[in-house]
Motif scaffolding. Sequence first.
Motif, PDB file in Angstrom:
ATOM      1  N   ALA A 129       0.873 -26.147  -8.475  1.00  0.00           N
ATOM      2  CA  ALA A 129       1.914 -24.743  -9.075  1.00  0.00           C
ATOM      3  C   ALA A 129       1.640 -23.968  -7.789  1.00  0.00           C
ATOM      4  N   VAL A 130       2.980 -23.160  -7.494  1.00  0.00           N
ATOM      5  CA  VAL A 130       2.388 -22.106  -7.094  1.00  0.00           C
ATOM      6  C   VAL A 130       1.709 -20.953  -7.856  1.00  0.00           C
ATOM      7  N   VAL A 131       0.860 -20.711  -6.142  1.00  0.00           N
ATOM      8  CA  VAL A 131       0.364 -18.775  -7.061  1.00  0.00           C
ATOM      9  C   VAL A 131       0.637 -17.471  -7.046  1.00  0.00           C
ATOM     10  N   VAL A 132       0.844 -17.162  -7.751  1.00  0.00           N
ATOM     11  CA  VAL A 132       1.562 -15.487  -7.136  1.00  0.00           C
ATOM     12  C   VAL A 132      -0.201 -14.805  -7.503  1.00  0.00           C
ATOM     13  N   PRO A 133      -0.523 -14.160  -6.231  1.00  0.00           N
ATOM     14  CA  PRO A 133      -1.832 -13.422  -6.124  1.00  0.00           C
ATOM     15  C   PRO A 133      -1.363 -11.760  -7.756  1.00  0.00           C
ATOM     16  N   VAL A 134      -2.078 -11.097  -8.057  1.00  0.00           N
ATOM     17  CA  VAL A 134      -1.635  -9.901  -8.629  1.00  0.00           C
ATOM     18  C   VAL A 134      -2.835  -9.209  -8.254  1.00  0.00           C
ATOM     19  N   GLY A 135      -2.604  -7.957  -8.153  1.00  0.00           N
ATOM     20  CA  GLY A 135      -3.576  -6.917  -8.485  1.00  0.00           C
ATOM     21  C   GLY A 135      -3.127  -6.342  -8.988  1.00  0.00           C
ATOM     22  N   LEU A 136      -3.957  -5.174  -9.482  1.00  0.00           N
ATOM     23  CA  LEU A 136      -3.781  -4.243 -10.947  1.00  0.00           C
ATOM     24  C   LEU A 136      -3.867  -3.136 -10.212  1.00  0.00           C
ATOM     25  N   LEU A 137      -4.178  -1.904 -10.818  1.00  0.00           N
ATOM     26  CA  LEU A 137      -4.129  -0.914 -10.325  1.00  0.00           C
ATOM     27  C   LEU A 137      -4.037   0.062 -11.514  1.00  0.00           C
ATOM     28  N   GLY A 138      -5.398   0.756 -11.869  1.00  0.00           N
ATOM     29  CA  GLY A 138      -5.268   1.850 -13.118  1.00  0.00           C
ATOM     30  C   GLY A 138      -5.810   0.806 -13.996  1.00  0.00           C
ATOM     31  N   THR A 139      -5.953  -0.030 -14.622  1.00  0.00           N
ATOM     32  CA  THR A 139      -6.157  -0.219 -15.527  1.00  0.00           C
ATOM     33  C   THR A 139      -7.498  -0.032 -16.155  1.00  0.00           C
ATOM     34  N   ASP A 140      -8.731   0.015 -14.815  1.00  0.00           N
ATOM     35  CA  ASP A 140     -10.144   0.381 -15.398  1.00  0.00           C
ATOM     36  C   ASP A 140      -9.916   1.963 -16.016  1.00  0.00           C
ATOM     37  N   LYS A 141      -9.405   2.967 -15.432  1.00  0.00           N
ATOM     38  CA  LYS A 141      -8.793   4.063 -15.748  1.00  0.00           C
ATOM     39  C   LYS A 141      -8.801   3.920 -17.539  1.00  0.00           C
ATOM     40  N   VAL A 142      -7.820   2.925 -17.919  1.00  0.00           N
ATOM     41  CA  VAL A 142      -7.020   2.740 -19.315  1.00  0.00           C
ATOM     42  C   VAL A 142      -7.789   2.613 -20.371  1.00  0.00           C
ATOM     43  N   GLN A 143      -8.721   1.550 -19.389  1.00  0.00           N
ATOM     44  CA  GLN A 143      -9.652   1.041 -20.912  1.00  0.00           C
ATOM     45  C   GLN A 143     -11.298   0.981 -20.188  1.00  0.00           C
ATOM     46  N   PRO A 144     -12.108   2.085 -18.955  1.00  0.00           N
ATOM     47  CA  PRO A 144     -13.667   2.237 -18.584  1.00  0.00           C
ATOM     48  C   PRO A 144     -14.243   0.957 -19.429  1.00  0.00           C
TER      49      PRO A 144
END
Length: 211
Positions: A129-144
């Motif tokens: 499988a190929v790997v798609v790296p993902v960066g999540l920004l802001g979810t820590d503000k949605v649910q601290p």
Amino acid sequence: MLLWRPKAEGIEGVPLTGPVIFASNHRAAVDTAVIPLVAPRPVAFLAKAEYFTGRSLKRRFGARFLAALNYVPVDRGNAKAGLAALDAGRGVLEAGGAFGIYPEGTRSLDGRLHRGHTGVATLALTTGAVVVPVGLLGTDKVQPVGVRIPRIAPVTVRFGAPLDFSRYEGLENSPAIRRAVTDEIMDAIAQLSGQEYVDSYHRRPDSSAAA
């Protein structure tokens, strides 16, 4: 989840067919819902097997709901939980599906990106499988941390260029290769998320320790 209107970047580079691993940073419990919401194809994540059992109406409804979201049941309550998780992910990938994983192994409580476990490399090397790296920004503000009801805050999901590790075919049993692949994935995630990288595994504080 439509209330949060996540913004997706780099989505045009995500392969629409074939086995794909979405390897992401992990900032909040809602991460597992955000990625499938914006990804251009179904993404399977793991869920505790107990969520799929029980005869009550609530349990049966919950099981169907999770199954509809492509959650895969896995028993996390035994000594072989890690192997069970890898087997579940391998099954999704060998069927040509997409599988989501958090290489850190748990949510970051200090906001930094920690060293990745090599399970993600094992999956990539054994399935092709190929790997798609993902960066999540802001979810820590949605649910601290410690907050049960999600808040409304801007969220961005950054998909990186797919990483192909076919050059290591046949070397999946090498610890050094698995570590090199994992480190390459974590470096890509760090660039997407903008987090400070820490070359040590994340350790949750001992809740039984006295303050």
